[in-house]
Design a protein around this motif. Structure first.
Motif, PDB file in Angstrom:
ATOM      1  N   ALA A 755       0.824  -1.207   0.000  1.00 30.42           N
ATOM      2  CA  ALA A 755       0.000   0.000   0.000  1.00 30.42           C
ATOM      3  C   ALA A 755       0.858   1.257   0.000  1.00 30.42           C
ATOM      4  N   LEU A 756       1.946   1.269   0.785  1.00 26.51           N
ATOM      5  CA  LEU A 756       2.840   2.425   0.815  1.00 26.51           C
ATOM      6  C   LEU A 756       3.514   2.617  -0.533  1.00 26.51           C
ATOM      7  N   ALA A 757       3.882   1.502  -1.179  1.00 23.52           N
ATOM      8  CA  ALA A 757       4.536   1.603  -2.491  1.00 23.52           C
ATOM      9  C   ALA A 757       3.593   2.229  -3.514  1.00 23.52           C
ATOM     10  N   ARG A 758       2.332   1.817  -3.506  1.00 22.91           N
ATOM     11  CA  ARG A 758       1.370   2.379  -4.460  1.00 22.91           C
ATOM     12  C   ARG A 758       1.091   3.852  -4.166  1.00 22.91           C
ATOM     13  N   GLU A 759       1.121   4.196  -2.877  1.00 23.33           N
ATOM     14  CA  GLU A 759       0.863   5.586  -2.496  1.00 23.33           C
ATOM     15  C   GLU A 759       2.046   6.483  -2.847  1.00 23.33           C
ATOM     16  N   SER A 760       3.271   5.959  -2.709  1.00 29.10           N
ATOM     17  CA  SER A 760       4.473   6.788  -2.895  1.00 29.10           C
ATOM     18  C   SER A 760       4.905   6.879  -4.355  1.00 29.10           C
ATOM     19  N   VAL A 761       4.825   5.780  -5.072  1.00 29.50           N
ATOM     20  CA  VAL A 761       5.313   5.747  -6.462  1.00 29.50           C
ATOM     21  C   VAL A 761       4.116   5.895  -7.374  1.00 29.50           C
ATOM     22  N   LYS A 762       3.661   7.121  -7.575  1.00 25.85           N
ATOM     23  CA  LYS A 762       2.436   7.368  -8.326  1.00 25.85           C
ATOM     24  C   LYS A 762       2.623   7.177  -9.824  1.00 25.85           C
ATOM     25  N   LEU A 763       3.865   7.210 -10.303  1.00 31.53           N
ATOM     26  CA  LEU A 763       4.100   7.019 -11.739  1.00 31.53           C
ATOM     27  C   LEU A 763       3.938   5.559 -12.146  1.00 31.53           C
ATOM     28  N   ALA A 764       4.009   4.645 -11.201  1.00 36.34           N
ATOM     29  CA  ALA A 764       3.911   3.215 -11.516  1.00 36.34           C
ATOM     30  C   ALA A 764       2.481   2.857 -11.924  1.00 36.34           C
ATOM     31  N   VAL A 765       2.361   2.099 -13.015  1.00 35.45           N
ATOM     32  CA  VAL A 765       1.038   1.632 -13.431  1.00 35.45           C
ATOM     33  C   VAL A 765       0.641   0.388 -12.656  1.00 35.45           C
ATOM     34  N   SER A 766       1.609  -0.312 -12.066  1.00 41.06           N
ATOM     35  CA  SER A 766       1.294  -1.464 -11.219  1.00 41.06           C
ATOM     36  C   SER A 766       2.424  -1.702 -10.253  1.00 41.06           C
ATOM     37  N   VAL A 767       2.070  -2.214  -9.056  1.00 39.45           N
ATOM     38  CA  VAL A 767       3.037  -2.615  -8.041  1.00 39.45           C
ATOM     39  C   VAL A 767       2.620  -4.007  -7.586  1.00 39.45           C
ATOM     40  N   GLU A 768       3.552  -4.948  -7.628  1.00 41.41           N
ATOM     41  CA  GLU A 768       3.195  -6.314  -7.231  1.00 41.41           C
ATOM     42  C   GLU A 768       4.329  -6.950  -6.447  1.00 41.41           C
ATOM     43  N   LEU A 769       3.970  -7.862  -5.563  1.00 42.11           N
ATOM     44  CA  LEU A 769       4.930  -8.638  -4.791  1.00 42.11           C
ATOM     45  C   LEU A 769       5.404  -9.800  -5.662  1.00 42.11           C
ATOM     46  N   PHE A 810      10.081   6.249  -1.638  1.00 43.71           N
ATOM     47  CA  PHE A 810       9.387   5.100  -1.045  1.00 43.71           C
ATOM     48  C   PHE A 810      10.293   4.354  -0.084  1.00 43.71           C
ATOM     49  N   THR A 811      11.510   4.027  -0.502  1.00 36.33           N
ATOM     50  CA  THR A 811      12.407   3.259   0.366  1.00 36.33           C
ATOM     51  C   THR A 811      12.757   4.038   1.626  1.00 36.33           C
ATOM     52  N   THR A 812      12.873   5.364   1.476  1.00 33.91           N
ATOM     53  CA  THR A 812      13.175   6.184   2.660  1.00 33.91           C
ATOM     54  C   THR A 812      12.009   6.159   3.642  1.00 33.91           C
ATOM     55  N   THR A 813      10.813   6.330   3.131  1.00 37.52           N
ATOM     56  CA  THR A 813       9.616   6.321   3.994  1.00 37.52           C
ATOM     57  C   THR A 813       9.438   4.957   4.644  1.00 37.52           C
ATOM     58  N   ALA A 814       9.643   3.886   3.875  1.00 33.82           N
ATOM     59  CA  ALA A 814       9.504   2.534   4.434  1.00 33.82           C
ATOM     60  C   ALA A 814      10.507   2.289   5.543  1.00 33.82           C
ATOM     61  N   ALA A 815      11.742   2.821   5.380  1.00 33.27           N
ATOM     62  CA  ALA A 815      12.771   2.642   6.405  1.00 33.27           C
ATOM     63  C   ALA A 815      12.380   3.336   7.693  1.00 33.27           C
ATOM     64  N   LYS A 816      11.802   4.561   7.564  1.00 29.75           N
ATOM     65  CA  LYS A 816      11.413   5.301   8.760  1.00 29.75           C
ATOM     66  C   LYS A 816      10.190   4.684   9.434  1.00 29.75           C
ATOM     67  N   ARG A 817       9.222   4.258   8.631  1.00 25.82           N
ATOM     68  CA  ARG A 817       7.944   3.795   9.190  1.00 25.82           C
ATOM     69  C   ARG A 817       8.013   2.357   9.676  1.00 25.82           C
ATOM     70  N   TYR A 818       8.729   1.490   8.920  1.00 19.18           N
ATOM     71  CA  TYR A 818       8.700   0.059   9.231  1.00 19.18           C
ATOM     72  C   TYR A 818      10.053  -0.537   9.564  1.00 19.18           C
ATOM     73  N   GLY A 819      11.141   0.276   9.479  1.00 27.50           N
ATOM     74  CA  GLY A 819      12.472  -0.238   9.800  1.00 27.50           C
ATOM     75  C   GLY A 819      13.048  -1.145   8.740  1.00 27.50           C
ATOM     76  N   THR A 820      12.697  -0.933   7.474  1.00 25.84           N
ATOM     77  CA  THR A 820      13.221  -1.776   6.386  1.00 25.84           C
ATOM     78  C   THR A 820      14.545  -1.226   5.890  1.00 25.84           C
ATOM     79  N   LYS A 821      15.275  -2.109   5.191  1.00 22.66           N
ATOM     80  CA  LYS A 821      16.551  -1.730   4.551  1.00 22.66           C
ATOM     81  C   LYS A 821      16.537  -2.252   3.126  1.00 22.66           C
ATOM     82  N   VAL A 822      17.119  -1.448   2.207  1.00 23.88           N
ATOM     83  CA  VAL A 822      17.190  -1.846   0.804  1.00 23.88           C
ATOM     84  C   VAL A 822      18.301  -2.860   0.634  1.00 23.88           C
TER      85      VAL A 822
END
Length: 828
Positions: A755-769, A810-822
């Protein structure tokens, strides 16, 4: 109701032919289902006069007769009856006549004497039940006239609607005919001569609940002789569709047809010291007149004495108190019973009768006393005996009351579409005994059962409704009466004054598209009953608050209160379901029991519940799957239903409704039917519901195949339209894909990252796992989450900078919100 016209003419003057009368009644809302000439099958049968009656020379049981059927026509007929004598007029079947039982009359020789016809009994004509002797006609019967003309009856069959119980009588129909022809209705009550004995000597009346029997009247007639009713009465009852039983019972049926008031006659010797109107005792036994032993319910109303039940009130009498040839005294019961009670008893015992048919439609209180008197008068006339003095009446003050019903003549004109003056409306209503008076001031005019409007002084009139018209409750009812009395044939048909809309969307279009899509993917549609048992209802209910916001407003929100039926069809169908899943699971288990180890069912239906504001309903999609999706290819393994496959199915359906599902953990109290570790809440814009595997504690659980299910609210499922799909030209440049691999703590929800990826990367026509794993180089407590972003630029490399900026954000926001690393990024 079958109506012999000769009987109807005793109540109102009718100069119309049967066909004209049938048309006139039908055009005024009383449909005539058919016309019949009762006795029309008496062909080649005429009135004859016996000139001579003498013994047969060769047979002691036969007699020789000479019968004149015309001025110069005399026939010799051999007859076996003993009730004939010279000078009598009798029905004669001529040679060639076809009898009602199918016999053909031929010239025959009987013991050496030729017989040129047959003298007919009432039973042979199917006119009376007397087969022991010849039917003796009136001495003034016209000689040679066809029997069908002399004894036959014109009968009309009127289809009486459930709201017009007053028309189930000759008197009620006479009122309608009088309104058509303008002739007055006449009914003269028969005079009853009473004896010296009091009706209350040795007999008392008790009504346990006046609400179930508002008025009960008893009369007693002593010294009766039970025999056949007069021939004319038997023929009249047969023409009306009732069989003759005896003079006493026929008297009750005769008054029932005249006044619409059922009564019952009990053998006084079989009745104790009192008549009780009470509810039956649980499991109480009663043998009814059809000689069927019935087990009564505690809600049945019975007529009883101090010892046992004598009759199922308003439905049928009991065999123990039946009037027979040995009866010398009768008790006449004439009562008004609660219609609902009689209807339920008749349904419960599958026992419909002419009496219950009338009681179910309501009875006029005044008729209880009048009918008792009239039955007693007929019994004393036909069966002899003396009526005891007075009546036993449970409530002599319970009489029918007129009601005032306000209506607006201008509104009546609007509803009918014809400009009928106020005076003419009043005159038409007066024809059916509804008088009209001026309203003295502002009045309240009932327009529905729950709403009334105020009419200023001079805008409304008051209709004084007689007690037998219980169907008139609203202003529109008065308008309907005015319209039908005015004559539907006189109302000029007109086309609607406004243009109809050019197009109305099909409210089930989206629902049908969802059905088609699921069927195309191999699922079978089920239609389960909305009425369920308590056990099925208690298994699962949609959590209150699961569906909220605009989706709840459109598709409905679940309610916690179960809606119970006050009059259920059975114990297994006594409440409305609150979820589709228990019924679908029940069907899945049935399929598994029958050996179907794979299957997929879906249903689009409604759930029901109660709130403080009243009953409510909601529309849902339910799916239950188990076993294989498709058979294995040679050398391969079959595809099995699992959560991933079910989520794929949900995604395909959600796309039709422009919904995007995401999944969250179950909340406390969500569902005891779902596996606590293999289930989730489905949420997102335009979708909400539950999805998961069956709980291991459920009775239907099996190690294999596993059962999975989901119940969803989808935007537009109740009455939505499919989205219009835009068809675009193929892009001039190939799509760009970028993969991002994140090392995420195990507690982070994948749906939140997507959901965060779809919200942050608005240029993407699709985001999938595209990738998800733990171990294999990952730190303990972490897992790798691979997301694929697809972009469609107008020109090659046109969006490279913007794409990189949005992915980095997106990766920056995910790191702050969820503690993820690229973990790494790769451009394709």
């Amino acid at each position: 109701m079958r109506v012999p016209l000769s009987w109807l003419r005793e109540f109102v003057d009718v100069q119309l032919t049967p066909e004209q009368l049938a048309d006139a009644l039908t055009l005024r809302g009383l449909e005539v289902r058919g016309l019949e000439r009762w006795g029309g099958n008496w062909g080649k049968m005429v009135v004859g006069e016996l000139l001579e009656v003498s013994p047969h020379p060769r047979a002691d049981r036969l007699q020789l007769t000479k019968v004149r059927i015309g001025k110069d026509q005399v026939l010799e007929v051999v007859c076996g009856a003993r009730n004939i004598a010279a000078g009598q007029r009798v029905p004669v079947a001529l040679v060639g006549a076809l009898m009602p039982d199918g016999r053909l009359i031929e010239r025959a020789e009987k013991m050496g004497v030729a017989s040129e016809g047959m003298l007919c009994s009432g039973a042979e004509l199917d006119a009376t039940d007397d087969g022991d002797g010849i039917l003796i006609l009136d001495a003034k019967a016209p000689l040679g006239v066809p029997i069908s003309d002399y004894l036959g009856e014109d009968v009309i069959d009127v289809d009486v609607k459930p709201n017009r119980g007053d028309l189930l009588s000759l008197l009620g129909l006479a009122r309608e005919v009088g309104a058509i022809t303008g002739s007055p209705v006449k009914y003269a009550a028969r005079k009853l001569t009473e004896g010296s004995s009091e009706v209350g000597e040795g007999l008392k009346l008790t009504v346990a609940d006046p609400a179930l029997a508002p008025r009960v009247v008893l009369r007693v007639v002593d010294g009766v002789t039970v025999a056949a009713a007069p021939d004319a009465i038997q023929m009249r009852l047969k023409a009306a569709g009732l069989r003759s039983i005896s003079n006493v019972v026929d008297a009750t049926n005769y008054i029932m047809l005249e006044l619409g008031k059922p009564t019952h006659a009990f053998d006084r010797a079989a009745v104790g010291t009192g008549i009780q109107i009470r509810q039956a005792k649980a499991k109480e036994q009663l043998e009814t007149l059809d000689h069927v032993q019935r087990t009564l319910d505690a809600s049945d109303l019975v007529v009883a004495d101090e010892r046992a039940a004598l009759a199922l009130a308003g439905v049928m009498g009991g065999a123990s108190s039946e009037v027979s040839a040995a009866t010398k005294s009768v008790v006449i019961e004439s009562a008004v019973f609660a219609p609902t009670t009689i209807r339920r008893s008749a349904q419960r015992h599958s026992l419909r009768s002419e009496a219950s048919h009338r009681f179910e439609r309501g009875q006029e209180l005044d008729l209880a006393s009048l009918a008792a008197d009239q039955v007693a008068a007929l019994i004393t006339t036909w069966a002899g005996g003396t009526a005891r003095r007075g009546q036993l009446d449970s409530d002599p003050k319970a009489v029918g009351q007129t009601r005032e019903l306000a209506f607006r003549p201008e509104r009546v004109r609007q509803l009918i579409g014809v400009s009928i003056p106020d005076a003419e409306q009043s005159k038409l209503l007066a024809g059916i005994a509804i008088s009209v008076t001026e309203a003295k001031g502002a009045t309240s005019v009932p327009v529905t059962s729950k709403r009334a409007v105020s009419a200023a002084k001079g805008e409304s009139l008051l209709a004084v409704v007689p007690p037998w018209r219980r169907d008139l409750e609203l202003e529109a009812d008065i308008a309907e009466e005015v319209a039908r009395l005015y004559g539907y044939d006189r109302i000029t048909p007109t086309l609607p004054g406004r243009d109809l809309p050019g197009y109305l969307p099909q409210p089930t279009a989206l629902r049908d598209q969802v059905r088609t899509s699921l069927a195309a993917q191999g699922l079978s549609e089920a239609v389960t009953h909305a009425l369920v048992s308590p056990a099925l209802s208690d298994r699962h209910a949609e959590p209150v608050g699961l569906v909220t916001g605009p989706l709840a407003e459109r598709e409905g929100a679940a309610a916690s209160e179960t809606l119970l039926l006050s009059n259920p069809l059975s114990a297994d169908h006594d409440q409305l379901r609150r979820s589709l899943l228990p019924s679908l699971l029940d069907r899945a288990e049935a399929n598994l029991r029958y050996g179907a180890l794979s299957g997929a069912l879906f249903e689009i239906g409604r759930g029901y519940g109660g709130t403080k504001g009243g009953p409510t309903e909601w529309t849902r999609l339910g799916i239950v799957v188990w076993g294989e999706i498709a058979a294995a290819a040679p050398g391969g393994a079959p595809r099995l239903w699992d959560l991933d496959e079910l989520k794929r199915l949900v995604a395909s359906v959600a796309s039709l409704c422009n919904a995007t599902p995401r999944y969250l953990p179950l909340e406390a109290g969500d569902a005891t039917l779902l596996h606590p570790g293999r289930s989730a809440r489905a949420t997102g814009e335009g979708i909400a519901g539950l999805i998961g595997e069956l709980h291991p504690a459920a009775a239907e659980w099996r190690p294999a195949p596993r059962i999975l299910m989901t119940e969803l609210a989808l935007h537009g499922l109740s009455s939505g339209q499919p989205a219009v799909r835009r068809v675009l030209l193929p892009p001039g440049t190939p799509p760009i894909q970028r993969d991002v691999a994140l090392a995420a703590p195990a507690g982070v929800l994948i749906g939140d990252l997507v959901a965060l990826a779809r919200e942050s990367v608005k240029l993407a026509v699709s985001v999938e796992l595209f990738d998800l794993f733990a171990g294999g180089g990952m730190a303990p407590g972490e897992r790798s989450v691979g997301l694929r972003f697809t972009f469609q630029p107008d020109a090659a490399a046109a969006l490279d900078g913007a794409i990189t900026a949005e992915v980095d954000a997106f990766t920056t926001t995910a790191a702050k919100r969820y503690g993820t690393k690229v973990r790494g990024a790769e451009t394709q």
